[in-house]
Design an enzyme around this catalytic site. Sequence first.
Site: not given
Length: 464
Positions: A49-53, A236, A286, A348, A376
């Site tokens: 997975g290549a999301g921000a984090w 991130a 959260k 986000r 999410q």
Amino acid sequence: MVGSIMGLVSDEYSNDSVQGCNGLEEKLDDLRSLVGKADGDPLRIVSVGAGAWGSVFAALLQDTFGQFRDKVQIRIWRRPGKTVDRATAKHLFEVINSREDVLRRLIRRCAYLKYVEARLGDRTLLADEILKDGFCLNMIDTPLCPLKVVTNLQEAVWDADIVVNGLPSTETREIFEEISKYWKERITVPVIISLAKGIEAALEPVPHIITPTKMINQATGVPMENILYLGGPNIASEIYNKEYANARICGADKWRKPLAKFLRQPHFIVWDNSDLVTHEVMGGLKNVYAIGAGMVAALTNESATSKSVYFAHCTSEMIFITYLLAEGPEKLAGPLLADTYVTLLKGRNAWYGQMLAKGELSPDMGDSISGKGMIQGVSAVKAFFELLSHSSLNVLHPEENKPVAPVELCPILKTLYKILISRERTSSEAILQALRDENQNDPRDRIEIAQTHAFYMPSLLGQP
């Protein structure tokens, strides 16, 4: 004399560099030994997975340990074929030219021309090709180091020793079910570090939640002792820019302490903790309440008073919910509180809430937003509401002295569900109405109820 002084400074700097390098290599060797790697066989780490984090996590490892090529291999998987739109390509070109170091790097790698062509509309860039140059599609303004990108999932994971789950919680089960097909012939058991924050709600045979680590366990059969969760507080882009940050890695004793040591850097301090449940549930919660925080911030013109009122009420709901899910949950303090705070402040999900309140986005547009990725908190709102409103669950209402669904003691969660999921409330103003309800209890009352009543329901985590 000056030359002698410069020589001394140079020698001292060189010695510090050597000592630092030796310290990193020692940490790497310790982890290799624990995993059971032989000389000449690199430790294989892959971020799925290549999301921000997920991208930043891989880049941090590459920056730190990539120099030891014969001992460690760091790669990142993302789906192929995702195109970069013209507006993003233009912005990316501006970012490149604003950073001399990045510009020089691309020219040296003969990779600059394609960004010129994309800006002019003569070429379409792909997300996986720009990631190789250090650009995450969800975080264009923060260039990373070049990364080894793999678009074939089987190639990425089949022999990986450590897998980092950088997927959204909504995609975790599907991708790891596919991964399990490639692990059928494995002899060794991989270690998995999950960065995902969110949950699934399962209502049969009894209502319970499924966290990302549990999804991975169910999908792959990897034992829970080999699956860990790493949470903030962190943003991130700020972590990659070396803003000082803390994190906690949670899970079984065997892996969490060595991994905390391995991941720790001067600007990124990683502690370890055994309470996987509370940290992972809070990681999902959260994001739920961050959406509301963004709404409140936008609707009140960033009123510090209104935001603090919201913070008091949402954290009391979070504490109440964790007491349903864990017998002795860790207090919402220290890193857990800080993680909640930073997510409500910047992230986000909070951004999404602001855009909804300003009318620049609507729930009808879905929860996958261009340039931001998956929001999410939206799916988590649905999951937590469905779970806590199920007819088979009840708690004693402190004032009415009658059994009610747990969600009845969580007015903010109820309101977010009505705005985002059922669409019973079409305006984000409803979140302010929930806060300003004259019948609203002191947040402390909700916390006391949770702490003094026997609310713990092990079945909510699928436990007998």
